[in-house]
Scaffold this motif. Structure first.
Motif, PDB file in Angstrom:
ATOM      1  N   SER A  37     -18.957 -34.163 -59.544  1.00 12.92           N
ATOM      2  CA  SER A  37     -17.701 -34.041 -58.797  1.00 12.92           C
ATOM      3  C   SER A  37     -16.738 -35.201 -59.019  1.00 12.92           C
ATOM      4  O   SER A  37     -15.551 -35.070 -58.755  1.00 12.92           O
ATOM      5  CB  SER A  37     -18.004 -33.915 -57.305  1.00 12.92           C
ATOM      6  OG  SER A  37     -18.724 -35.067 -56.866  1.00 12.92           O
ATOM      7  N   SER A  38     -17.246 -36.357 -59.487  1.00 14.22           N
ATOM      8  CA  SER A  38     -16.365 -37.505 -59.707  1.00 14.22           C
ATOM      9  C   SER A  38     -16.837 -38.299 -60.912  1.00 14.22           C
ATOM     10  O   SER A  38     -18.023 -38.339 -61.229  1.00 14.22           O
ATOM     11  CB  SER A  38     -16.320 -38.400 -58.459  1.00 14.22           C
ATOM     12  OG  SER A  38     -17.621 -38.866 -58.140  1.00 14.22           O
ATOM     13  N   ASN A  62     -12.409 -29.268 -60.788  1.00 13.83           N
ATOM     14  CA  ASN A  62     -13.635 -29.480 -60.020  1.00 13.83           C
ATOM     15  C   ASN A  62     -14.194 -30.898 -60.142  1.00 13.83           C
ATOM     16  O   ASN A  62     -15.225 -31.209 -59.567  1.00 13.83           O
ATOM     17  CB  ASN A  62     -14.716 -28.471 -60.447  1.00 13.83           C
ATOM     18  CG  ASN A  62     -15.145 -28.683 -61.890  1.00 13.83           C
ATOM     19  OD1 ASN A  62     -14.378 -29.204 -62.692  1.00 13.83           O
ATOM     20  ND2 ASN A  62     -16.357 -28.285 -62.227  1.00 13.83           N
ATOM     21  N   THR A  63     -13.527 -31.778 -60.907  1.00 13.93           N
ATOM     22  CA  THR A  63     -13.995 -33.146 -61.084  1.00 13.93           C
ATOM     23  C   THR A  63     -12.828 -34.113 -60.918  1.00 13.93           C
ATOM     24  O   THR A  63     -11.785 -33.935 -61.548  1.00 13.93           O
ATOM     25  CB  THR A  63     -14.637 -33.346 -62.470  1.00 13.93           C
ATOM     26  OG1 THR A  63     -15.730 -32.423 -62.617  1.00 13.93           O
ATOM     27  CG2 THR A  63     -15.164 -34.758 -62.646  1.00 13.93           C
TER      28      THR A  63
END
Length: 197
Positions: A37-38, A62-63
């Protein structure tokens, strides 16, 4: 055949080719869906490759690309990024007539606990370019375009490798409690229909 007629024939031909490409399932390369996610990247803030890669990741939706490693699920650490121009052939006067352009990137990916998710990976791209001293300006412009093309190709290759990473997510386990020393335990009884010997 007159030139006007050729122009009129060219447009239907281009439309037909476009229709065939769509029919055979051809699609432009899209953004990769990454398994985290990051992300934090150690590219320099002005790095053209880093800027284009960030743009593609953000476009996936989504990231998130974070400005520091703090709070990032994974970190893409750049180990080296080099460009090289090598002479391939010489003309009869002993001057270069063809070059090979190289673009190399080495990086690895670690998680927040510094565990390596992707071992150091080297991506090498190359393009050849002819050289003519009488067309020096146009050749310089062509070299810039070739490096830009390699940069876009490099972004896609990085995204494919990031998308293939398997992040380990362990589910929380139920704590196992052991009876205290000397504590009474429940006796195990046999079913009624089984005779006890």
């Amino acid at each position: 055949m007159p030139t006007d007629s050729r122009n009129w024939l060219r447009w239907p031909l281009m439309l037909a080719m476009s229709a065939l490409l769509c029919a055979c399932g051809f699609h432009l390369r899209g953004s990769a869906n990454l398994p985290f996610s990051s992300l934090y990247m150690t590219f320099a803030p002005t790095s053209p490759l880093g800027i284009e890669l960030k743009r593609n990741i953000v476009a996936s939706g989504n990231t998130k690309v974070l400005p520091s490693a703090e709070g990032a699920e994974v970190t893409l650490a750049v180990l080296s990024e080099t460009r090289e121009k090598v002479i391939l052939t010489l003309n009869s006067s002993g001057r270069p007539s063809e070059y090979m352009l190289y673009y190399r990137l080495t990086f690895h990916v670690i998680d927040a606990q510094k565990k390596e998710l992707l071992a150091p990976t080297l991506i090498t791209l190359k393009r050849d370019i002819s050289y003519n001293s009488s067309q020096e300006l146009s050749k310089d412009a062509e070299e810039v375009l070739l490096y830009r093309d390699m940069q876009t190709d490099m972004v896609q290759q990085i995204l494919r490798r990031l998308a293939a990473i398997k992040t380990v997510q362990t589910a929380p386990q139920e704590p196992v409690t052991m009876p205290a020393a000397g504590a009474a335990t429940t006796p195990v009884t046999a079913p009624a229909d089984v005779p006890v010997k």
